[in-house]
Design an enzyme around this catalytic site. Structure first.
Site, PDB file in Angstrom:
ATOM      1  N   ALA A 234      50.331  44.725  56.385  1.00  0.00           N
ATOM      2  CA  ALA A 234      50.373  44.826  57.836  1.00  0.00           C
ATOM      3  C   ALA A 234      49.059  44.253  58.364  1.00  0.00           C
ATOM      4  O   ALA A 234      48.054  44.200  57.640  1.00  0.00           O
ATOM      5  CB  ALA A 234      50.525  46.276  58.250  1.00  0.00           C
TER       6      ALA A 234
ATOM      7  N   GLY B   6      52.237  46.189  53.251  1.00  0.00           N
ATOM      8  CA  GLY B   6      53.475  45.768  53.917  1.00  0.00           C
ATOM      9  C   GLY B   6      54.081  44.514  53.300  1.00  0.00           C
ATOM     10  O   GLY B   6      55.296  44.313  53.373  1.00  0.00           O
TER      11      GLY B   6
ATOM     12  N   GLU C 207      56.033  45.694  50.523  1.00  0.00           N
ATOM     13  CA  GLU C 207      57.177  46.437  51.075  1.00  0.00           C
ATOM     14  C   GLU C 207      58.267  45.475  51.564  1.00  0.00           C
ATOM     15  O   GLU C 207      59.460  45.767  51.451  1.00  0.00           O
ATOM     16  CB  GLU C 207      56.688  47.369  52.192  1.00  0.00           C
TER      17      GLU C 207
ATOM     18  N   GLU D  11      47.194  51.062  50.502  1.00  0.00           N
ATOM     19  CA  GLU D  11      47.007  51.785  51.766  1.00  0.00           C
ATOM     20  C   GLU D  11      46.093  53.003  51.679  1.00  0.00           C
ATOM     21  O   GLU D  11      45.334  53.281  52.610  1.00  0.00           O
ATOM     22  CB  GLU D  11      48.361  52.205  52.357  1.00  0.00           C
TER      23      GLU D  11
HETATM   24  C1  LIG Z   1      52.506  50.011  56.652  1.00  0.00           C
HETATM   25  C2  LIG Z   1      51.734  48.955  56.012  1.00  0.00           C
HETATM   26  C3  LIG Z   1      50.344  49.077  55.922  1.00  0.00           C
HETATM   27  C4  LIG Z   1      49.549  47.993  55.319  1.00  0.00           C
HETATM   28  O1  LIG Z   1      50.089  47.010  54.847  1.00  0.00           O
HETATM   29  S1  LIG Z   1      47.870  48.175  55.355  1.00  0.00           S
HETATM   30  C5  LIG Z   1      47.243  46.670  54.699  1.00  0.00           C
HETATM   31  C6  LIG Z   1      47.329  46.621  53.217  1.00  0.00           C
HETATM   32  N1  LIG Z   1      46.738  45.393  52.728  1.00  0.00           N
HETATM   33  C7  LIG Z   1      45.457  45.302  52.340  1.00  0.00           C
HETATM   34  O2  LIG Z   1      44.704  46.263  52.377  1.00  0.00           O
HETATM   35  C8  LIG Z   1      44.987  43.960  51.855  1.00  0.00           C
HETATM   36  C9  LIG Z   1      43.902  43.424  52.751  1.00  0.00           C
HETATM   37  N2  LIG Z   1      43.376  42.143  52.269  1.00  0.00           N
HETATM   38  C10 LIG Z   1      42.584  42.029  51.190  1.00  0.00           C
HETATM   39  O3  LIG Z   1      42.283  42.984  50.507  1.00  0.00           O
HETATM   40  C11 LIG Z   1      42.039  40.670  50.868  1.00  0.00           C
HETATM   41  O4  LIG Z   1      42.236  39.844  51.964  1.00  0.00           O
HETATM   42  C12 LIG Z   1      42.707  40.005  49.644  1.00  0.00           C
HETATM   43  C13 LIG Z   1      42.336  40.760  48.368  1.00  0.00           C
HETATM   44  C14 LIG Z   1      44.228  39.960  49.797  1.00  0.00           C
HETATM   45  C15 LIG Z   1      42.203  38.529  49.537  1.00  0.00           C
HETATM   46  O5  LIG Z   1      40.806  38.504  49.533  1.00  0.00           O
HETATM   47  P1  LIG Z   1      40.061  37.091  49.802  1.00  0.00           P
HETATM   48  O6  LIG Z   1      40.624  36.036  48.959  1.00  0.00           O
HETATM   49  O7  LIG Z   1      38.572  37.384  49.700  1.00  0.00           O
HETATM   50  O8  LIG Z   1      40.433  36.696  51.311  1.00  0.00           O
HETATM   51  P2  LIG Z   1      39.860  37.342  52.663  1.00  0.00           P
HETATM   52  O9  LIG Z   1      38.642  36.600  53.087  1.00  0.00           O
HETATM   53  O10 LIG Z   1      39.754  38.814  52.531  1.00  0.00           O
HETATM   54  O11 LIG Z   1      41.083  37.046  53.673  1.00  0.00           O
HETATM   55  C16 LIG Z   1      41.240  35.787  54.324  1.00  0.00           C
HETATM   56  C17 LIG Z   1      41.479  36.071  55.807  1.00  0.00           C
HETATM   57  O12 LIG Z   1      42.682  36.842  55.914  1.00  0.00           O
HETATM   58  C18 LIG Z   1      42.416  38.026  56.634  1.00  0.00           C
HETATM   59  N3  LIG Z   1      43.275  39.102  56.159  1.00  0.00           N
HETATM   60  C19 LIG Z   1      43.591  39.414  54.880  1.00  0.00           C
HETATM   61  N4  LIG Z   1      44.394  40.470  54.815  1.00  0.00           N
HETATM   62  C20 LIG Z   1      44.635  40.841  56.099  1.00  0.00           C
HETATM   63  C21 LIG Z   1      45.395  41.880  56.701  1.00  0.00           C
HETATM   64  N5  LIG Z   1      46.143  42.746  55.963  1.00  0.00           N
HETATM   65  N6  LIG Z   1      45.385  41.969  58.045  1.00  0.00           N
HETATM   66  C22 LIG Z   1      44.682  41.109  58.810  1.00  0.00           C
HETATM   67  N7  LIG Z   1      43.944  40.098  58.282  1.00  0.00           N
HETATM   68  C23 LIG Z   1      43.916  39.977  56.951  1.00  0.00           C
HETATM   69  C24 LIG Z   1      40.954  38.314  56.364  1.00  0.00           C
HETATM   70  O13 LIG Z   1      40.435  39.161  57.366  1.00  0.00           O
HETATM   71  C25 LIG Z   1      40.361  36.945  56.394  1.00  0.00           C
HETATM   72  O14 LIG Z   1      40.207  36.553  57.737  1.00  0.00           O
HETATM   73  P3  LIG Z   1      38.813  35.875  58.242  1.00  0.00           P
HETATM   74  O15 LIG Z   1      38.767  34.565  57.519  1.00  0.00           O
HETATM   75  O16 LIG Z   1      39.017  35.732  59.716  1.00  0.00           O
HETATM   76  O17 LIG Z   1      37.726  36.786  57.869  1.00  0.00           O
END
Ligand SMILES: C/C=C/C(=O)SCCNC(=O)CCNC(=O)[C@H](O)C(C)(C)COP(=O)(O)OP(=O)(O)OC[C@H]1O[C@@H](n2cnc3c(N)ncnc32)[C@H](O)[C@@H]1OP(=O)(O)O
Length: 273
Positions: A80, A126, A129, A149
């Protein structure tokens, strides 16, 4: 954009313009590609809305026999959208947010045709999911899957606490949910979380789709319906549903064709009738 289907009744399918995903149909395979690579295809509310719309299009498109969902870039979907989650002001808004994701994924799960998630990279939160709402999952070797999460003080809210244990069992699901760890494609395969692993998730998913499409379309829909409807029922009730649907399948032209083709030692020519 519109597909036209010439025939007895002309049918024009209106396809909306999408901003965060693309939709194409090639030889019976619908391909939905999430396209927010700058945010690793994070599922914003706008993207979820478009997923609902594209699911409706798939539902109505008579050309589609199998649907594949995938992501552009290095992620399938990284969950998400955390910027939107950060802006949720109270538990009621958060609940609505979860309900939106759940509803869209329930629509995908209810599509009356086989669906495949082609997991080309990260499928987290998500994103996983969404993959769980598909019937089958195919991952590339470098894919990473997880439900992180609880590390954010949240719980999976787009169906993960329900679909993951149903798919891989309670103990294995709680391992992933409690630790939030990322599992590799190989481990996901051994857990039964994905069905296949290949060099290229999309190519592998298309190969699987083509194999499925050799079979009778109505039978595929009825087999899926039987599995899905039986899930929440006791065995005796579920078996009754299976028998009813077996009855429907037996009344199709394709059933006659399938049996005739077997007896004539040739490949069947199914028409979805
Ligand atoms: C009901 C459902 C709830 C949920 O789903 S809660 C969310 C669960 N997901 C997560 O916690 C994963 C979040 N993301 C990460 O942990 C990391 O990413 C990764 C391990 C997947 C990849 O890391 P890396 O390769 O270092 O990339 P990066 O610089 O973190 O991400 C590139 C750009 O993508 C944005 N981004 C990544 N995941 C999300 C997200 N879930 N929501 C919004 N933005 C996201 C970042 O912020 C960044 O953006 P910028 O370049 O502007 O800093």
């Amino acid at each position: 954009m519109a597909h036209e289907h010439e025939g007895e009744h002309e049918f024009i399918l209106e396809i909306p313009e999408f901003e965060h995903l693309s939709y194409e149909v090639e030889e019976g395979i619908a391909l939905v590609t999430l396209r927010r690579p700058e945010a690793l295809n994070a599922l914003s509310q706008d993207l979820l809305q478009e997923l609902a719309e594209v699911t409706e299009v798939i539902h109505q498109d008579p050309e589609v026999r199998v649907a594949i969902f995938t992501g552009e870039g290095k992620a399938f979907a990284a969950g998400a959208d955390l910027k939107e989650i950060a802006a949720l002001k109270d538990p009621f808004m958060a609940r609505e947010y979860a309900l939106l994701g759940q509803q869209v994924f329930a629509e995908i799960a209810a599509l009356p045709l086989p669906t495949i998630a082609a997991i080309n990279g990260y499928a987290l939160g998500g994103g996983l999911e969404l993959a769980l709402a598909c019937d089958l999952r195919v991952a590339s070797r470098e894919a990473k899957l997880g439900l992180p999460e609880v590390g954010l003080g949240l719980i999976p809210g787009f169906g993960g606490t329900q679909r993951l244990p149903r798919l891989i069992g309670r103990g294995r699901a709680l391992d992933l949910i409690f630790t939030g760890r990322h599992v590799s494609a190989e481990e996901a395969l051994s857990l039964g979380l994905v069905n296949r692993v290949g060099e290229d998730a999309l190519e592998e998913a298309k190969k699987l789709a083509r194999k499925i499409m050799k079979n009778a379309p109505i039978a595929l829909a009825l087999a899926k319906e039987s599995v899905v409807r039986g899930e929440g029922l006791d065995l005796a009730e579920a078996l009754e549903i299976e028998a009813d649907l077996f009855g429907y399948a037996s009344a199709t032209e394709d059933m006659k064709e399938g049996v005739r083709a077997f007896l004539e030692k040739r490949a069947p020519n199914f028409k979805g009738e």
